[in-house]
Enzyme design. Structure first.
Site, short mmCIF file in Angstrom:
data_model
loop_
_atom_site.label_atom_id
_atom_site.label_comp_id
_atom_site.label_asym_id
_atom_site.label_seq_id
_atom_site.Cartn_x
_atom_site.Cartn_y
_atom_site.Cartn_z
N ARG A 148 3.07 0.56 -7.22
CA ARG A 148 3.32 -0.50 -6.24
C ARG A 148 2.12 -1.42 -6.08
NH1 ARG A 148 6.93 0.65 -1.84
NH2 ARG A 148 8.52 1.99 -2.68
N ASN A 176 -0.15 1.20 6.45
CA ASN A 176 0.50 0.16 5.64
C ASN A 176 1.00 -0.90 6.61
OD1 ASN A 176 0.23 1.69 3.41
ND2 ASN A 176 2.41 2.09 3.10
N GLY A 177 1.00 -2.16 6.19
CA GLY A 177 1.52 -3.21 7.05
C GLY A 177 0.40 -4.12 7.53
N HIS A 185 32.03 -35.98 -15.64
CA HIS A 185 31.17 -36.79 -16.51
C HIS A 185 31.04 -36.18 -17.91
CE1 HIS A 185 30.24 -39.40 -13.18
NE2 HIS A 185 29.88 -38.35 -12.46
N TRP A 206 -3.65 -2.17 -1.30
CA TRP A 206 -3.43 -3.46 -1.95
C TRP A 206 -3.88 -4.48 -0.92
CZ3 TRP A 206 -2.96 -5.07 -6.58
CH2 TRP A 206 -2.23 -6.22 -6.93
N GLU A 233 22.77 -19.08 -13.51
CA GLU A 233 22.39 -17.69 -13.74
C GLU A 233 23.61 -16.88 -14.20
OE1 GLU A 233 19.81 -16.10 -14.23
OE2 GLU A 233 20.30 -14.02 -13.81
N LYS A 267 23.81 -14.92 -17.76
CA LYS A 267 24.13 -13.48 -17.87
C LYS A 267 25.24 -13.26 -18.89
CE LYS A 267 21.44 -12.03 -16.53
NZ LYS A 267 20.25 -12.49 -15.91
N GLU A 327 24.01 -13.90 -22.46
CA GLU A 327 23.04 -12.90 -22.91
C GLU A 327 23.70 -11.63 -23.40
OE1 GLU A 327 18.89 -12.94 -20.48
OE2 GLU A 327 20.66 -12.70 -19.24
N LYS A 354 13.00 -8.00 -23.61
CA LYS A 354 12.80 -7.93 -22.16
C LYS A 354 11.58 -8.75 -21.75
CE LYS A 354 13.52 -6.58 -18.03
NZ LYS A 354 14.58 -7.36 -17.38
N CYS A 399 0.84 -1.20 0.00
CA CYS A 399 0.00 0.00 0.00
C CYS A 399 0.88 1.26 0.00
CB CYS A 399 -0.87 0.03 1.24
SG CYS A 399 -1.76 -1.50 1.54
C1 G6P Z 1 13.16 -12.91 -21.14
C2 G6P Z 1 14.11 -11.94 -20.46
C3 G6P Z 1 14.77 -12.60 -19.26
C4 G6P Z 1 13.71 -13.12 -18.31
C5 G6P Z 1 12.71 -14.04 -19.03
C6 G6P Z 1 11.52 -14.33 -18.15
O1 G6P Z 1 13.87 -13.95 -21.68
O2 G6P Z 1 15.10 -11.53 -21.37
O3 G6P Z 1 15.58 -11.67 -18.58
O4 G6P Z 1 14.32 -13.81 -17.27
O5 G6P Z 1 12.21 -13.41 -20.20
O6 G6P Z 1 10.83 -13.12 -17.94
P1 G6P Z 1 9.88 -12.86 -16.73
O7 G6P Z 1 9.39 -11.45 -16.94
O8 G6P Z 1 8.76 -13.86 -16.83
O9 G6P Z 1 10.66 -13.03 -15.48
#
Ligand code: G6P
Length: 614
Positions: A27, A104-105, A510, A80, A487, A491, A494, A609, A2
């Site tokens: 938010r 809030n809370g 393996h 919210w 991850e 990165k 990508e 994105k 909220c």
């Molecule tokens: C795309 C973005 C990634 C993201 C993935 C899932 O591939 O480039 O950065 O992790 O979608 O997106 P989401 O919004 O569902 O976390």
């Protein structure tokens, strides 16, 4: 989450409060409201006018067009829902006689307080936990005629988390506020004072803020700002200029959004944690009033997500199975949605997504609706997204807008939300209270630990220069750090276009060990945990074949380096938050490698994105 705004000024504060609400709306919202002490010279002059509306802030604007509110003291709120569904009667401000509050809370002991107040003759018109605060203060005020004293007595009785703002018709020049577990700032104007749950709400009128500390409460007039700590001692909270452009849509001083977003992580994590932690336990009620009961029914968990969000799910599996003692499976959405899924009794489906619009994740949620799950939960960074709207429960990360295609702060805040959820599950299942308290303490210190990790940037910049000439890389980790290695590899792929693969370190022999030679950097994450010795043996296997080792290790691990082995040390932390910490240097490494290579960091080739196509 909220939002709260309040103001005492010499001008009409309604437009200021409304602009504040608009700024907080990102938010989350399901209803909004405002209470103003009118000073329009009409027969209502000096009385409280409250207007509330279900839906977005624009609905409240429409309602105000029909009932204009003009005054110089007021409070406003965007809600919210937690306790009580979105409805006008549940929207804040809540009133008791001539007093209005916004909150809030979560007030954890609202049940017993409500009973006590009902017995005293107070009538409740909402299902919210907040209404007890209004009646409680009004009750003590009726006994003493001392509003500050009544506010203090009431605050002492509240358990849980709150940020509160309060006004009373008897004191048309005074705004009261308090914080415990939910943020609240006081904005300094010239001959005016403001309060808000986020300084962003007030940047239209001031850039000077006093940040209240836990347990503080304050009394504000046009010219005076009196603050007291939890023991009612006068407290000095210095005025600070608002500087960090956190969560703005601009790059500011940063060269790329990705770097800005990496550096925003301490703030994003502390925002995500705001209002969901108590002293030694987590506040499960943010999932809804019947959350305790419903969490108790869960016997299995399925997690579904894509990309980076999928990696967050993989870490959570280790946490949930170990700490909550509950079977948990994790799958990419594009596989899950097209196969026959066996759903055991009382299974919770969790979808994780930054955007809440990823086509496969959304389709997976829709598919899951017919599969007999107990309930669905969306962990998401966008309050108004399809995923959040369509899931039964939602747990919002408050990372702010993430612009860089390569996800950074969304990932670490997802991990924070998932560790919170793990702790909540352990809590309702009666697991070791000390472990629960230790998770809470570790989460609380996380923003500061991440600040320390960000200091590694210059060391990593040097490392990146050598790394950028490579064509392939291996990433190794064990346990919760295996998904962190995944991850890290994602990165790097990508944004630098270097081919990178992650392996559970035990799998090295393996197959991937055959690739290791002096041209192959092998990046590993080596926290000081139960698997450290095993990992060290795996790294020996790499060294013996002339591989180039780069190890991010806990400061307590033996730091002996040689020409083929570079060690970068990170602070010791509790196991539960370690995967979040070790994410940071891997993000910085891929960013700086991409920078050396001159790629389009924020918009890497071929990637989007938000992937709203299947
Ligand atoms: C795309 C973005 C990634 C993201 C993935 C899932 O591939 O480039 O950065 O992790 O979608 O997106 P989401 O919004 O569902 O976390």
């Amino acid at each position: 989450m909220c939002g709260i705004v309040g103001a005492i000024a010499q001008r009409n504060i309604t437009p200021i409060l409304m602009e504040g609400l608009r700024r907080l709306e990102y938010r989350g919202y399901d209803s909004a409201g405002i209470a103003v002490l009118t000073d329009d010279g009409s027969d209502k002059h000096g009385s409280m006018l409250r207007v509330r509306a279900v839906g977005k802030v624009v609905e409240l604007e429409n309602a105000l067009a029909a009932t204009p509110a003009h005054g110089h003291l007021g409070i406003a709120h965007t809600r919210w829902a937690t306790h009580g569904k979105p409805a006008e009667r549940n929207a804040h401000p809540h009133i008791s006689g001539s007093l209005a509050v916004v909150h809030n809370g979560i007030i954890e002991n609202h049940g017993p307080l409500r009973k006590k107040l009902v017995a005293l003759g107070y009538e409740f018109v909402s299902e919210t936990d907040t209404e007890v605060v209004a009646h409680l203060v009004a009750h003590y005020y009726s006994e003493t005629q001392d509003l500050l004293g009544a506010f203090r007595t009431a605050l002492n009785e509240l358990h849980g988390a709150y940020a509160l703002a309060m006004i009373h018709e008897d004191q048309p020049q005074t705004l009261y506020c308090a914080r415990m577990g939910s943020p609240l700032v006081i904005g300094e104007g010239s001959g005016e004072h403001y309060v808000a749950s986020d300084p962003l709400a007030l940047l239209q009128v001031t850039d000077r803020f006093r940040y209240l500390e836990e347990g503080d409460h304050a009394r504000l007039t046009n010219t005076q700002c009196e603050i007291w700590d939890r023991d009612n001692n006068t407290a000095v909270r210095p005025v600070k200029r608002y500087e960090h452009a956190a969560f703005s849509m601009e790059k500011g001083e940063y060269r790329h959004f990705m770097l800005k977003e990496i550096f925003e992580q301490p703030q994003a994590i502390s925002d995500t944690l705001s209002g969901i932690l108590a002293k030694d336990h987590v506040l499960t009620a943010i999932l809804g009033p019947d959350a305790e009961t419903r969490l108790h029914e869960i016997e299995n968990i399925h997690i579904v997500a894509c990309g980076t969000s999928y990696h967050a799910g993989l870490v959570a599996r280790y946490w949930i199975e170990e700490q909550a003692d509950m079977p948990c499976s994790v799958e990419v959405a594009s596989e899950y949605r097209y196969r026959t899924v066996v759903v055991p009794k009382n299974t919770l489906l969790i979808t994780i997504s930054q955007s809440g619009e990823t086509a496969d994740t959304l389709a997976a949620l829709r598919f899951a609706k017919d599969q007999g799950y107990l309930a669905t939960l969306a962990i998401c960074n966008v309050a108004g997204s399809s995923l959040v709207r369509e899931a039964d429960w939602r747990l919002l990360t408050h990372a702010g807008p993430e612009i860089g295609v390569a996800s950074t702060k969304a990932f670490t805040t997802q991990l924070v939300a998932l560790l919170w959820l793990t702790t909540a599950l352990a809590q309702v299942r009666g697991k070791d209270p000390e472990r629960i308290a230790s998770n809470v303490a570790a989460l609380r210190k996380l923003p500061q630990i991440i600040e320390q990790a960000l200091l590694l940037e210059s060391r990593i910049t040097t490392l990146a220069e050598r790394f950028a000439t490579k064509h392939h890389a291996l990433f190794l980790g064990r346990g919760t750090h295996y998904p962190i290695a995944m991850e890290g590899a994602l990165k790097l792929k990508e944004i630098s276009y270097i081919h990178a693969e992650a392996y559970a370190a035990g799998e090295l022999k393996h197959g991937p060990l055959a690739l290791v030679d002096e041209d192959m950097p092998v990046v590993s994450v080596a926290p000081s945990d139960a698997l450290l010795e095993k990992l060290k043996s795996n790294l020996e296997e790499v060294s013996a074949r002339g591989g180039q080792l780069i190890t991010f290790a806990c400061e307590t691990v033996d730091q002996s380096e040689d020409n083929n082995h570079e060690m970068i040390s990170l602070p010791w932390v509790e196991d539960c938050i370690s995967p979040i910490l070790y994410t940071i240097p891997l993000q910085l490494l891929s960013y700086h490698v991409a920078l050396v290579k001159g790629t389009d960091v924020d918009k890497p080739r071929n990637l989007a994105k938000s992937v709203t196509v299947e």
